[in-house]
Design an enzyme around this catalytic site. Sequence first.
Site, short mmCIF file in Angstrom:
data_model
loop_
_atom_site.label_atom_id
_atom_site.label_comp_id
_atom_site.label_asym_id
_atom_site.label_seq_id
_atom_site.Cartn_x
_atom_site.Cartn_y
_atom_site.Cartn_z
N GLN A 64 73.61 49.28 29.24
CA GLN A 64 73.80 50.73 29.29
C GLN A 64 74.99 51.08 30.17
O GLN A 64 75.34 52.24 30.30
CB GLN A 64 72.54 51.41 29.83
CG GLN A 64 71.35 51.29 28.91
CD GLN A 64 70.17 52.08 29.42
OE1 GLN A 64 70.29 53.23 29.78
NE2 GLN A 64 69.02 51.45 29.43
N ASN A 65 75.59 50.07 30.79
CA ASN A 65 76.72 50.31 31.68
C ASN A 65 77.99 50.56 30.87
O ASN A 65 78.17 49.97 29.81
CB ASN A 65 76.93 49.12 32.61
CG ASN A 65 75.73 48.89 33.50
OD1 ASN A 65 75.03 49.82 33.85
ND2 ASN A 65 75.48 47.65 33.85
N ILE A 66 78.86 51.40 31.39
CA ILE A 66 80.10 51.73 30.68
C ILE A 66 81.31 51.03 31.29
O ILE A 66 82.43 51.23 30.85
CB ILE A 66 80.34 53.26 30.68
CG1 ILE A 66 80.48 53.80 32.11
CG2 ILE A 66 79.23 53.97 29.92
CD1 ILE A 66 80.92 55.25 32.19
N ASP A 67 81.10 50.17 32.27
CA ASP A 67 82.20 49.62 33.07
C ASP A 67 82.93 48.43 32.45
O ASP A 67 83.91 47.95 33.01
CB ASP A 67 81.70 49.25 34.46
CG ASP A 67 80.49 48.33 34.44
OD1 ASP A 67 80.27 47.63 33.43
OD2 ASP A 67 79.76 48.32 35.45
N HIS A 84 75.93 52.73 25.63
CA HIS A 84 76.62 53.97 26.01
C HIS A 84 78.13 53.82 25.91
O HIS A 84 78.87 54.61 26.49
CB HIS A 84 76.22 54.40 27.42
CG HIS A 84 74.78 54.79 27.50
ND1 HIS A 84 74.03 54.62 28.63
CD2 HIS A 84 73.95 55.31 26.58
CE1 HIS A 84 72.80 55.03 28.41
NE2 HIS A 84 72.72 55.45 27.16
#
Length: 150
Positions: A64-67, A84
Amino acid sequence: YSQLESYGLPFPEAVFDLTFFADNPRPFYRLAKELWPGNHAPTPAHHFISLLAARGILRRCYTQNIDSLESAAGVPPELTVAAHGNFDAAHAWSASRPGGSLRRRQAVGVERLREALWQGEEAVEALNEESGGLVKPDIVFFGEQLPERF
């Protein structure tokens, strides 16, 4: 969200709201520059997931991380499902009519967006104009559907 007070947002989540972005993309561009891959290093957990992939054990990495730290650690893109979205790609967004809702249009090289962000507001505006819409990384905003791959 607690660190967004200086952004002058009507509410913290506005920085990831597609409607707000259409009206005022500057806060998101400021945050995107801070979050951009390369500013942060993958953790031992990211490297462990990459090791699992290298050994042929990993079937899929859901995040779910966008990094984009999974990519930075070497997890193959075909094994990663970014629920995400992330910074691995970018698109121009525009409305089909004035005041209409934004729709994803053409792909834009993510490195072009990175360069424009580092060069400043005028460079980002020029990239947006050249691309025919507001350019953003493929991070899922409120008001967008989750990626089809998810």
